[in-house]
Motif scaffolding. Sequence first.
Motif, mmCIF file in Angstrom:
data_model
loop_
_atom_site.group_PDB
_atom_site.id
_atom_site.type_symbol
_atom_site.label_atom_id
_atom_site.label_comp_id
_atom_site.label_asym_id
_atom_site.label_seq_id
_atom_site.Cartn_x
_atom_site.Cartn_y
_atom_site.Cartn_z
ATOM 1 N N GLU A 1 2.950 2.823 2.525
ATOM 2 C CA GLU A 1 4.483 2.967 2.751
ATOM 3 C C GLU A 1 5.348 1.804 1.903
ATOM 4 N N THR A 2 4.547 0.523 1.595
ATOM 5 C CA THR A 2 5.197 -0.416 0.531
ATOM 6 C C THR A 2 5.068 0.097 -0.698
ATOM 7 N N ARG A 3 3.930 0.494 -1.173
ATOM 8 C CA ARG A 3 3.727 0.912 -2.499
ATOM 9 C C ARG A 3 4.803 2.213 -3.204
ATOM 10 N N VAL A 4 5.127 3.123 -1.895
ATOM 11 C CA VAL A 4 6.106 4.293 -2.238
ATOM 12 C C VAL A 4 7.414 3.380 -2.313
ATOM 13 N N LYS A 5 7.646 2.545 -1.501
ATOM 14 C CA LYS A 5 8.980 1.767 -1.314
ATOM 15 C C LYS A 5 9.273 1.012 -2.681
ATOM 16 N N ARG A 6 8.331 0.463 -3.342
ATOM 17 C CA ARG A 6 8.465 -0.231 -4.541
ATOM 18 C C ARG A 6 8.514 0.649 -5.803
ATOM 19 N N ALA A 7 7.891 1.682 -5.554
ATOM 20 C CA ALA A 7 7.865 2.679 -6.732
ATOM 21 C C ALA A 7 9.035 3.311 -6.716
ATOM 22 N N ASN A 8 9.759 3.418 -5.715
ATOM 23 C CA ASN A 8 11.238 4.414 -5.839
ATOM 24 C C ASN A 8 12.337 3.171 -6.235
ATOM 25 N N GLU A 9 11.934 1.784 -5.778
ATOM 26 C CA GLU A 9 12.882 0.517 -6.145
ATOM 27 C C GLU A 9 12.720 0.667 -7.801
ATOM 28 N N LEU A 10 11.565 0.807 -8.253
ATOM 29 C CA LEU A 10 11.146 0.698 -9.673
ATOM 30 C C LEU A 10 11.983 1.965 -10.527
ATOM 31 N N LYS A 11 11.750 3.064 -9.803
ATOM 32 C CA LYS A 11 12.363 4.171 -10.440
ATOM 33 C C LYS A 11 13.819 4.248 -10.547
#
Length: 603
Positions: free
Chosen positions: A274-284
């Motif tokens: 869940e945290t990985r998806v959140k951080r990836a979206n933030e970077l995107k």
Amino acid sequence: MRNPKIVLNSLTSKAKDENYVFHRLYRNLYNIEFYLDAYAKIYPNKGSNTKGINEDTIDGMSLKRINALIENLRNLTYQPNPARRTYIPKKNGKLRPLGLPTFEDKLVQEVVRRILESIYELNFSENSHAFRPNRSCHTALKQIKNTFTGTCWFIEGDIKGFFDNIDHHILINILRKRIKDEKFINLIWKFLRAGYVEDWVFHKTFSGTPQGGIISPILSNIYLNELDKYVERYISTFNKGDKRRHNLVYHNLASKINYRKYKNKREWSNLDTETRVKRANELKALYKELIKHDSKDLFDPNYRRMKYVRYADDFIIGVIASKEEAEKIKQDLTVFLVDKLKLELSAEKTLITHSKKNARFLGYDIRVARDWQTMKMPNGTQKRKFNFQAKLFVPHEKYINKLIELGALSLGKNNQWKPIHRPYLIRNDDLEIIRQYNAEIRGLYNYYRLASNVHVLQSFRQTMKYSMIKTYANKYKSTVSKIIDRFSINGNFGIRYKTKDGQRIAYFIDQRMEKNTKIKNEEVDIEPSRIQFGGRTSLIERLLAEKCEWCGTENVPLEMHHVNKLKNLEGKKLWKQIMIARNRKTIAMCVKCHHDLHNGKLD
């Protein structure tokens, strides 16, 4: 006699030193080899057989004519004839005057042109593209595309009545800076002041160089090279700053992205899904925001640039600065042209245009793209495609007006445009009609193929196709559908014709209208001379052979008979059959045979 190639190469090597002054140029006009090469260069031209104010043309060319010309130059009695003035239509509906010299004057002008080109060509500006070897409209347009990146303002320059307003005294003073040979200078004076004849009335010329004269292009470049040098000096003082300052918003975002990427790389293995998806979206989301901003401050007051391209009397300047500074550039150029060259910028054609709008140069629309589309880079990041690059476009009205000019398009009922037949082509044979259409389509495409939207010429080709079909239908009193069926070959429109090698087919052009920025040598405005100075051309060898190609008499002076087009020869007379069989527009004859030919007594 010295080989012309050696003479011209010697002049060019000395011209590399911009301070070198040339003496004793006039003596080169006594060299018969120069005139033989000039003759071989001029004779393939379409206008080589065009009359000046007298009946003399290229027909009957002989060594006797050249020697008489040289003798007149040697004893200083040579006087150029006034040019015969004619007019050709311009695209804006106005007429452009052309001065047509006599053939002897063309020969002398060609020799003078080569000498001047050898002296000045190396020192012409890289920003000048008209009437120069290996340069053309396309090289000028490619320079704009490659160097006008980031331009804020265009200055579209047009010199009012340039060719008619060249000041003779200023031009001669420019020439005298490098040429200390008054005989040579006086010869150019004679050409400038030769005048012209219109409606059988002689007119003196006190300014300008006649369009149509062989030396006019090189003289115009010598004159406007003063403008090129002024603009280059202006650019050196105008340009400011090494590069634009950074855009803080862009670089703050870039710093956040780099920090997040470093942090993610360090902690990634310890993060849950869940945290990985959140951080990836933030970077995107940060990347998405980043590409909305420019990395540099486009309005940095400490950075400015100026680019310049000239083609004959038209020029365009790209400015990275404020509109006020662009206005000042225009004003400074106006003052320079008036004070130094006695020329005037055309008020209606010299415009200052914002680069997001179209500027018009050499028939193209030019603007700077503000394209926010992105493409994926190999490292996975997104990058903007064409932002702030100069782009070239085909103006819509250009190909529409071309169709109307050719008589292939007409405004019908309900104000709808429709293709129409061209009555003046109906008497041509089938092969000539299809070749005419193909040549016109290919010609427009070849000129506009640098454009990003050159595909719009598909519409031009399609309209031309239906105009051609309607022309055939009108010729054969048939319908469009029947003509399509009649000339359909393997699913394409084509005309069968016979040659000595058998039957062939001429198809309607199916060339794709796609962008092509490659420039070939043969496409430049002035083709480099194909004459090899070290050896003779077959034309000159035949002239010097002293053997009549009709009666076979040897050791006699010859005259060269010229025809405009072989297809115009009916072929009933034997001498015509010989020219057709040899596929030559010339035949070398003794004086008697040539006179008999013109008197209808040859056979």
